[in-house]
Design an enzyme around this catalytic site. Sequence first.
Site, PDB file in Angstrom:
ATOM      1  N   LYS A  35     -11.834  -3.377  -7.053  1.00 57.74           N
ATOM      2  CA  LYS A  35     -11.554  -3.107  -6.134  1.00 57.74           C
ATOM      3  C   LYS A  35     -12.621  -4.239  -5.379  1.00 57.74           C
ATOM      4  CE  LYS A  35     -14.442   1.241  -5.207  1.00 57.74           C
ATOM      5  NZ  LYS A  35     -14.387   2.529  -4.997  1.00 57.74           N
ATOM      6  N   CYS A  81       0.066   6.557  -1.122  1.00 56.98           N
ATOM      7  CA  CYS A  81       1.142   5.252  -2.414  1.00 56.98           C
ATOM      8  C   CYS A  81       2.307   6.183  -3.306  1.00 56.98           C
ATOM      9  CB  CYS A  81       0.027   5.416  -2.622  1.00 56.98           C
ATOM     10  SG  CYS A  81      -1.484   5.816  -2.762  1.00 56.98           S
ATOM     11  N   HIS A 119       1.188  -1.355   0.323  1.00 55.84           N
ATOM     12  CA  HIS A 119       0.917  -1.853  -0.987  1.00 55.84           C
ATOM     13  C   HIS A 119       1.373  -2.811  -1.463  1.00 55.84           C
ATOM     14  CE1 HIS A 119      -0.234   2.585  -0.539  1.00 55.84           C
ATOM     15  NE2 HIS A 119      -0.728   2.597  -1.625  1.00 55.84           N
ATOM     16  N   GLN A 165      -3.428   6.055   8.500  1.00 52.71           N
ATOM     17  CA  GLN A 165      -4.319   4.814   7.997  1.00 52.71           C
ATOM     18  C   GLN A 165      -3.207   3.364   7.821  1.00 52.71           C
ATOM     19  OE1 GLN A 165      -4.117   6.363   3.865  1.00 52.71           O
ATOM     20  NE2 GLN A 165      -5.913   6.127   3.463  1.00 52.71           N
ATOM     21  N   HIS A 185      -3.555  -1.371  -3.144  1.00 48.39           N
ATOM     22  CA  HIS A 185      -3.617  -1.073  -1.825  1.00 48.39           C
ATOM     23  C   HIS A 185      -4.500  -1.234  -1.171  1.00 48.39           C
ATOM     24  CE1 HIS A 185      -2.484   2.890  -4.749  1.00 48.39           C
ATOM     25  NE2 HIS A 185      -3.036   2.265  -5.734  1.00 48.39           N
ATOM     26  N   ASP A 208      -2.243   1.668   5.781  1.00 48.51           N
ATOM     27  CA  ASP A 208      -2.349   1.356   4.944  1.00 48.51           C
ATOM     28  C   ASP A 208      -1.189   0.413   4.519  1.00 48.51           C
ATOM     29  OD1 ASP A 208      -2.245   2.001   2.201  1.00 48.51           O
ATOM     30  OD2 ASP A 208      -1.452   3.645   2.857  1.00 48.51           O
ATOM     31  N   ARG A 266      -6.547  14.735   4.938  1.00 40.59           N
ATOM     32  CA  ARG A 266      -7.548  16.170   3.689  1.00 40.59           C
ATOM     33  C   ARG A 266      -8.433  16.314   3.769  1.00 40.59           C
ATOM     34  NH1 ARG A 266      -8.746   9.551   1.959  1.00 40.59           N
ATOM     35  NH2 ARG A 266      -6.254   8.815   1.789  1.00 40.59           N
TER      36      ARG A 266
HETATM   37 ZN    ZN Z   1      -2.555   3.754  -2.159  1.00 38.05          ZN
END
Ligand code: ZN
Length: 650
Positions: A476, A345, A396, A392, A522, A394, A374
């Site tokens: 979320k 992010c 945004h 991910q 996200h 991912d 992580r």
């Molecule tokens: Zn994010």
Amino acid sequence: MSINITFPDGNQKSFDAPVTGLAIAQAISPGLAKKAALVSVNGELWDLARPIEADAAISIITRDKPEALETIRHDAAHVMAQAVQELYPGTQITFGPSTETGFYYDFARAEPFTEGDLEQIEQRMRQIVKRDLPITREVWSHADAVRHFEAAGETFKAEWIRDGLQDRMLTIYRQGDQWLDLCLGPHLPSTGRLGTAFKLTKVSGAYWRGDASKAQLQRIYGLAFATEDELKAHLKMIEEAEKRDHRKLGRTLDLFHLQEEAIGQVFWHPKGWALYRALEDYVRRQLDAAGYQEVRTPMLVDRQLWEDSGHWANYRRNMFIAEVDEGEIAGQQRRSVLAVKPMNCPCHVQIFRQGTRSYRDLPLRMAEFGACHRYEPSGALHGLMRVRGFVQDDAHIFCTEAQISSETVAFCDLLKRMYRDLGFDDVSVKFSDRPDNRAGEDAIWDRAEDALRKAVEQTGLPYTLNPGEGAFYGPKLEFVLRDAIGRDWQCGTLQVDFVLPERLDAGYVAEDGSRHRPVMLHRAILGSFERFIGILIENFAGAFPLWLAPVQAVVAPIVSDADSYASRVCDALRQAGLRVEADLRNEKINYKIREHASQKIPVIVVVGRKEAEEGTVTLRFRGQERQQTLPLAEAVAILQGSGPNTDLAA
Ligand code: ZN
């Protein structure tokens, strides 16, 4: 004195003295009394034998109701504890709660429990059920409880009561005349009502009060259900899950491995990586078509950015840190502290902040196959399902508040379609709204929650509410898919974020020329490629649909005379973009077919002299009797045309 009892249908009944749930059930019908497990009194679950002494709204909870299941499991824990103490005198009891599928109980005993002991204990439990001992609730003073457990040599219970439950009245549950345990309850009226749908599964180590510096205990686990059928179904599911274990299939299908030198990170073998790439290509096509822009951001990012984003303060213990001597810069020795990114992010905000953004740029959908790391304790890792290094899917979405709704609808539709393509039709949503501790004004939360709820409703996915479970920075959605053997996996998410754009100073110029903050969404659909591939392996039991299979087809000649033709066929299929191997070993064709079937290859392309002469091939599809002989060009076209919705192999 008169006590008014109100039933769920609104009917009322008066009693002139305190009355138990069991007596009320009996008054309604003996059949109901027999099936009853508990009574709900003004929404609280009570023992059937506990006297109701004031007006109350009640309902009788029968054994087959979901509300009774936790009690059944908790009863099983007590019955096991009694069985253990009958069989192994001197063993001390500590704690024994219910779990999601059963129960456990922690015991203090010097000698370890063996597999054989578990069988003995289970048998004794069945005896205790047969004895149908009454289970009764007693209220004791703190002093009495301490005295009792000390006298009984139960040092753990005594310590717990002495130090943890001072000056309180305590409830004790007795099974029969002798055996008792400190417990909040509620419990079934007698051991007979537990039934026999339980099974002890394993014994493992545990610590007193979960503290590794304290005494070591032994934890015995069990499964418990309301009915034998449910227990059987669960055992079948476990057996099925073991057969499908992605770590096992990962080895037999030669997809990947993990090793100590790179804890929690995957070594993808050629076949596993082919699967990964097929999935990645698919996701990329979907994102491209949905108007996402793909980016790539650095893996090592200076500490300063993580401080600005808030991760350094809140997420530091999960981050891998790298320090490096930069040498002398402008007359000063400089040392950099960098973090391996745990999420993408903040980096995406850096791209958003380049140049001036206007309202015309919004919504801006920025996607990355983002490699993140992580720190997870090694004990928490599990194959591909829980790793330290992962990628991910991912993205945004930078948008205005007014766009949250339409972006969420579009996202839910995309997710639903992709899950269906990947073999999952059963999808549900968990919707988490505002927590007590939160950023942003209530009016903004109102609108954001409203937008999410409407979007989910419009998509037609079933959803449940998790009140107060939203993030500090926004509400979320979490998307849960159910696999082929009935297990649920939470994969996709969409989180609204009002905070990060503020922290990292992202802005855009609105229609009126003033500077505004965008909202950030996200979102991820797979979650991580690693875990999702683990789920795919288990869902398909390694038999991937043709379009995803690491090796889509094997060309196998019947006779060595056809070898050169087989090589030509293999080349033609590869040219067409298919993942193909040729098996030119000097083995019988049936042997080859069996072996490739065990590797779950979707299509075997058989070629003999006749095929070589005529320029044809014979296709054999996995899991099907049918085989099909056709010109090579046609076969290429059929295999090439295979996609998520046109699968040929079973
Ligand atoms: Zn994010």
